[in-house]
Design a protein around this motif. Structure first.
Motif, PDB file in Angstrom:
ATOM      1  N   MET A   1       0.832  -1.123  -0.016  1.00 33.28           N
ATOM      2  CA  MET A   1       0.055   0.059   0.048  1.00 33.28           C
ATOM      3  C   MET A   1       0.830   1.176  -0.008  1.00 33.28           C
ATOM      4  N   LYS A   2       0.682   2.043  -0.898  1.00 35.21           N
ATOM      5  CA  LYS A   2       1.371   3.413  -1.156  1.00 35.21           C
ATOM      6  C   LYS A   2       0.785   4.730  -0.842  1.00 35.21           C
ATOM      7  N   PHE A   3      -0.576   4.534  -1.461  1.00 41.01           N
ATOM      8  CA  PHE A   3      -1.573   5.710  -1.422  1.00 41.01           C
ATOM      9  C   PHE A   3      -2.635   5.520  -0.346  1.00 41.01           C
ATOM     10  N   CYS A   4      -3.356   6.542  -0.001  1.00 42.26           N
ATOM     11  CA  CYS A   4      -4.475   6.498   0.845  1.00 42.26           C
ATOM     12  C   CYS A   4      -5.841   6.145   0.000  1.00 42.26           C
ATOM     13  N   SER A   5      -6.659   5.181   0.223  1.00 47.51           N
ATOM     14  CA  SER A   5      -7.719   4.938  -0.775  1.00 47.51           C
ATOM     15  C   SER A   5      -8.683   5.776  -0.466  1.00 47.51           C
ATOM     16  N   GLU A   6      -8.996   6.793   0.353  1.00 47.14           N
ATOM     17  CA  GLU A   6      -9.748   7.614   0.812  1.00 47.14           C
ATOM     18  C   GLU A   6      -9.461   8.872   0.046  1.00 47.14           C
ATOM     19  N   CYS A   7      -8.318   9.374   0.198  1.00 44.80           N
ATOM     20  CA  CYS A   7      -8.109  10.882  -0.255  1.00 44.80           C
ATOM     21  C   CYS A   7      -6.877  10.579  -1.505  1.00 44.80           C
ATOM     22  N   GLY A   8      -6.213   9.618  -1.533  1.00 43.08           N
ATOM     23  CA  GLY A   8      -5.382   9.658  -2.783  1.00 43.08           C
ATOM     24  C   GLY A   8      -3.841  10.075  -2.441  1.00 43.08           C
ATOM     25  N   TYR A  34      -6.278  -0.648   7.959  1.00 39.60           N
ATOM     26  CA  TYR A  34      -6.053  -1.944   8.723  1.00 39.60           C
ATOM     27  C   TYR A  34      -5.830  -3.021   7.553  1.00 39.60           C
TER      28      TYR A  34
END
Lengths: 183, 183
Positions: A1-8, A34
């Motif tokens: 995981m590299k980027f936030c799936s909510e805000c990018g 999580y």
């Protein structure tokens, strides 16, 4: 995981406040991402003295034999998942089913749940994930061509239990050790 | 999910090729982001005739009583998770444990696994997630102040089973229906 799936925005791998292990945390919007184990649901489909196996048409372990099993989906029960996988991979319909085996595979963050179930009819039809589907007597099980160690274990346990006509729910690690998951 | 956790671009909610349900797909890097049910691991800790319950210091259901339980973590077995949660929420140590109850809760994409286990000692110490930890006789269980329907179910089943001195592994839905998960 590299980027936030909510805000990018980029995430950081760190221990959040009041936690005790590293998580992917978004410093921009604050969300903690999580990651948890996945459930594999499968069946041990039986018809009279025989057990159904599928020969895999997909990687990993293309060409090897397996019991029908796959990732549990949102919105279904574990038994519904086992029935669905059996239908998808073998074109076979199960009569109900009872929980028979839980495998913990912490090295790859998986929990396997196998249901023992009679087939509604001996009919079957390989789906796109299977090259071939067949019923096997115990004597004909291709022990050296099974796709995964859990398949060897649960089939061996089943034939042992059948001799005693007692099918206790078993739990714990598979007997073969797998390599640790990449972290 | 709005953005791809691999490349940070926006995701689309659509049915991928050869699939039969909608997934979050990144049209930019091609990754399909599968979402799967989560496992909750818990214990039913017993000492002589009594059962351990924790009073929740966190939402949801702040102030209500619960068996120790929480999200299973990567890298642990289901029993290790149940032991960890019992230690974290109750400061109590379990002797081993046997699988006792699987609850399917497809409405919220969860699978609960409860292990029945004796306490190593009657010692306990509420962690930061608990206001209070206590041992209860059957007659004193606060049935109307339990945090979740699965707790009512598994405790009722346990006391019934204890009268028969038989503890079969049970599976299936909880007896109370929950609202469907937001999709």
């Amino acid at each position: 995981m590299k980027f936030c799936s909510e805000c990018g925005q980029q995430v950081t791998h760190k221990v959040p406040e009041l936690d005790d292990r590293k998580r992917y945390v978004c410093d921009s919007c604050g969300v903690i991402h999580y990651q948890n184990p996945k459930v594999i649901v499968g069946s041990l489909p039986v018809w009279q003295d025989q057990v159904l196996l599928c020969r895999r048409a997909i990687e990993p372990r293309y060409g090897y034999w397996t019991l029908p099993a796959g990732f549990m989906e949102n919105g279904e029960t574990t038994l519904e998942g086992a029935i669905r996988e059996t239908q998808e991979e073998a074109g076979a319909l199960l009569k109900d089913g009872t929980l028979y085996r839980l495998f913990d595979i912490p090295m790859i963050n998986q929990v396997y749940l196998f249901y023992l179930a009679e087939l509604q009819t001996p009919g079957m039809d390989p789906g796109i994930e299977s090259l071939e589907v067949r019923m096997f007597d115990e004597a004909d099980i291709p022990w050296d061509e099974l796709a995964f160690p859990v398949m060897n274990d649960v089939l061996k346990e089943f034939f042992d239990d059948r001799r005693k006509n007692q099918y206790p729910v078993r739990t714990g690690l598979p007997s073969f050790r797998l390599k640790p998951a990449a972290s």
